[in-house]
Design a protein around this motif. Structure first.
Motif, PDB file in Angstrom:
ATOM      1  N   UNK A 232      17.305 -13.941  -8.552  1.00 30.76           N
ATOM      2  CA  UNK A 232      17.336 -14.965  -9.604  1.00 30.76           C
ATOM      3  C   UNK A 232      18.684 -14.988 -10.307  1.00 30.76           C
ATOM      4  N   UNK A 233      19.199 -13.795 -10.631  1.00 33.51           N
ATOM      5  CA  UNK A 233      20.491 -13.718 -11.325  1.00 33.51           C
ATOM      6  C   UNK A 233      21.604 -14.347 -10.479  1.00 33.51           C
ATOM      7  N   UNK A 234      21.576 -14.056  -9.175  1.00 30.66           N
ATOM      8  CA  UNK A 234      22.619 -14.604  -8.295  1.00 30.66           C
ATOM      9  C   UNK A 234      22.529 -16.131  -8.287  1.00 30.66           C
ATOM     10  N   UNK A 235      21.307 -16.618  -8.253  1.00 36.67           N
ATOM     11  CA  UNK A 235      21.096 -18.066  -8.251  1.00 36.67           C
ATOM     12  C   UNK A 235      21.613 -18.675  -9.562  1.00 36.67           C
ATOM     13  N   UNK A 236      21.245 -18.026 -10.695  1.00 37.21           N
ATOM     14  CA  UNK A 236      21.680 -18.516 -12.010  1.00 37.21           C
ATOM     15  C   UNK A 236      23.199 -18.458 -12.113  1.00 37.21           C
ATOM     16  N   UNK A 237      23.757 -17.375 -11.596  1.00 36.99           N
ATOM     17  CA  UNK A 237      25.201 -17.187 -11.627  1.00 36.99           C
ATOM     18  C   UNK A 237      25.923 -18.311 -10.886  1.00 36.99           C
ATOM     19  N   UNK A 238      25.327 -18.677  -9.755  1.00 34.21           N
ATOM     20  CA  UNK A 238      25.919 -19.729  -8.934  1.00 34.21           C
ATOM     21  C   UNK A 238      25.886 -21.055  -9.706  1.00 34.21           C
ATOM     22  N   UNK A 239      24.722 -21.322 -10.316  1.00 34.29           N
ATOM     23  CA  UNK A 239      24.568 -22.555 -11.081  1.00 34.29           C
ATOM     24  C   UNK A 239      25.545 -22.552 -12.256  1.00 34.29           C
TER      25      UNK A 239
END
Lengths: 123, 520
Positions: free
Chosen positions: B259-266
């Motif tokens: 989730x963090x990686x996804x949020x980071x990407x966004x």
């Protein structure tokens, strides 16, 4: 004789104020708003300098630099863009840009100073 | 338990044997005398001698047995009591007597009772302690089983001894499948760029070789491959297990950061979009206002000028804010570059001061420079240094009332020196910026380097400010091996100190350069 500068900027209000400033400083200015038009103009030439935005419709600034390099069009290019990543600066300089200015971080007067500096150093 | 034969029984047996032998011998001799030719008197004499002799021996034996009963038998009872083979009541019978044996019995009884009491107390303590240990073990097991992080325990050779349920679920393996397998060889670990991670860079290997914990954050996450072949991002830490001075294994903790990686990407995409989209209209406003103020578009009415100046200043603030937010996101993602080159620190500071000079003059602030002119050039990234020094100086000027003073001191400090409570670890250049300003309230001093934090007293006096300047300085310095600290007194002023090792900053590749700007 006045130096001829091609201003490539798709944001018309910015292109307008930049041209006005440069003309005020005694340069002869041509303005275009997309990358294809830049290539048309530089092929017709001659220009002493191009102020090139990077994000533009049709052909972007990187592609313009690339084509100019391949077609051996030897007009010095100063990039004026709001892209500021190291990769982008490096890519533009690798493709032959002589200087790179981030628009939000420079005043118009600084752009004029950098252009004059360049002309003085290349003479 | 079979006890050895008691001493009194041994003696009794011996006496009985001696009596039997003597009695037998006497009878044999009497028979022998009857078979040989002796006169009556001789026979009577010899028989009398034999009978008297036997009687003497028998009486002696009885005497010995009597003595035995009063001395050696209690000894036997004592020995048996000590070795816990008899009931203590037998010993108590002796202790009632008022003789030497009775006293010895009393002492022995006291010692045995004391030992038994202590033994019972010890038993109780052990029972209590065992129960506490069992409780603690149950608690630990419940925690280990139920924490949201995967947990792996290995020996010194990285062989798995234990993995918790969360790790089993995340990886798709059961403990029995992984027992004694080498962590994390079977996971085909990749770094955040999806390149295979070299064994030497495994956190567990670093922890075991450096004998200290190795922590990783989201900016350096890894990818693990599950049993079913799919992969997922993790942030993993490892620490050696130390028993006193001895290292006995390692413990690895990891968590799924999908989730963090996804949020980071966004977030990255948003910041990139926002920066470009915000910068274009800001540049336009900036350039038009500049043109109006410079008179290039015709002269303004004098009373109009302050309005345009306000627009211009506000635009500059907005540009600074956009640049600061971009820098914060780059710092947090750890993607900014460091390009050191030999820098003359005092020259750089002089250049930064020149930029701030209009504000210094406007507020009639006295600027005092104390520079160590013999400072050698240091390998530093000029752009990062500019951001740090500019923010420190503009901060001091901004938060110092009119006619105050700002002192900038540049010194060389050797390893082991102390500067205002901070230890200098290696030979360093220390830049001190001291002002006679508002100071930082003591109750807020521990928050001064927090992101977006502004102290209450300056909020009232200076509405401008993002609360990002000191956060950015600290983040940069932490990335390049430097340090910042301060002392401050309310309404008297603050001194900020920053030090950088004379060995300079280390080169670091990154995708982005930080933008200069005053973010305070």
């Amino acid at each position: 004789m006045a130096k001829k500068i091609l201003v490539a900027e798709d944001e018309k209000p910015m292109a307008k104020i930049l041209s006005m400033k440069l003309e005020h400083q005694g340069f002869e200015v041509t303005t275009v708003h997309d990358g294809a038009a830049v290539l048309d103009e530089v092929r017709k030439g001659p220009f002493d300098l191009v102020l090139l935005d990077l994000i533009m419709p049709k052909t972007d600034g990187f592609e313009v630099l690339n084509r100019m390099k391949h077609e051996n069009i030897e007009v010095p290019v100063i990039v004026t863009s709001n892209l500021s990543k190291e990769m982008e600066v490096k890519k533009a300089k690798d493709l032959g840009a002589v200087d790179y200015l981030v628009k939000t971080n420079v005043h118009l007067s600084e752009i004029v100073d950098r252009i004059e500096q360049y002309f003085n150093s290349s003479n | 338990m079979q006890l050895p034969m008691s001493i009194s029984n041994k003696i009794k047996g011996l006496i009985l044997a001696i009596n039997v032998i003597i009695f037998g011998t006497a009878i044999s001799l009497l028979f022998f005398l009857s078979s040989i030719s002796l006169n009556e008197n001789q026979r009577l004499l010899i028989s009398a001698i034999l009978v008297i002799g036997f009687l003497i021996v028998f009486m002696l034996s009885c005497l010995i047995l009597l003595l035995l009963h009063s001395t050696v038998e209690p000894l036997d009872v004592f020995i048996n009591a000590i070795s816990q083979s008899v009931d203590l009541s037998t010993l108590k019978d002796y202790s009632d007597k008022d003789d030497a044996i009775g006293k010895v019995a009393q002492v022995i009884l006291r010692v045995i009772t004391d030992v038994q009491d202590r033994y019972n107390q010890l038993e109780q303590k052990i029972e209590k302690r065992t129960k506490a240990l069992e409780e603690s073990k149950a608690k630990d097991e419940a925690i280990i089983k139920n924490i949201a992080e995967g947990l792996v325990v290995t020996d010194l050779e990285r062989r798995i001894i234990f993995i918790n349920t969360t790790a089993e679920m995340m990886l798709g393996y059961r403990l029995f499948e992984l027992f004694e397998k080498k962590w994390p060889d079977f996971l085909e670990v990749k770094d955040h760029n999806q390149a295979v991670l070299e064994e030497t860079r495994y956190p567990i290997n670093l922890a075991l070789s450096q004998r200290e914990p190795v922590k990783r954050d989201i900016s350096s996450h890894y990818y693990y491959k599950r049993k079913d072949g799919s992969q997922f991002p993790v942030v993993s830490s490892a620490a050696p297990i130390m028993v006193g001075e001895d290292m006995v294994g390692a413990v690895v903790v990891f968590r799924d950061v999908s989730k963090e990686v996804e949020v980071d990407k966004v977030k990255t995409e948003f910041v990139s979009l926002a920066s470009h989209q915000l910068r274009t209209p800001l540049s336009t406003i900036n350039w038009y206002t500049e043109t109006l103020l410079s008179g290039d578009a015709g002269d303004l009415e004098p009373d109009q000028i302050p309005y345009f100046e306000q627009i211009y200043e506000s635009t500059q603030r907005m540009i600074n804010l956009v640049n600061a937010l971009l820098n914060v996101s780059r710092l947090e993602m750890g993607t900014f570059m460091v390009e050191p080159e030999p820098i003359n620190v005092t020259e750089l500071i002089t250049d930064v001061i020149k930029e701030s000079q209009p504000k210094i003059d406007e507020k009639h602030i006295e600027l005092i420079n104390v520079f160590d002119e013999e400072l050698p050039p240091v390998l530093l990234d000029p752009q990062l240094m500019w951001i740090i020094v500019q923010n420190l100086i503009t901060n001091a000027v901004k938060y110092t009332p009119e006619s105050g003073s700002v002192t900038i001191r540049v010194t060389r400090q050797d390893a082991g020196d102390k500067v205002e409570g901070a230890n200098i670890i290696e030979d360093s250049v220390v830049i001190e910026v001291t002002d006679t300003g508002y100071g930082i309230p003591s109750y807020q001093q521990d928050q001064i380097f927090s992101k977006l934090f502004r102290a209450d007293n300056v909020r009232e006096k200076e509405t401008e400010g993002t609360g990002l300047g000191l956060y950015i300085i600290k983040s940069i310095l932490e990335h390049v091996g430097g340090k910042i600290w301060f002392i401050s007194e309310l309404n008297k002023g603050s001194s900020f100190f920053m030090c950088l090792p004379l060995s300079g900053m280390k080169h670091r590749e990154g995708t982005k350069a930080l933008s200069a700007g005053n973010y305070n």
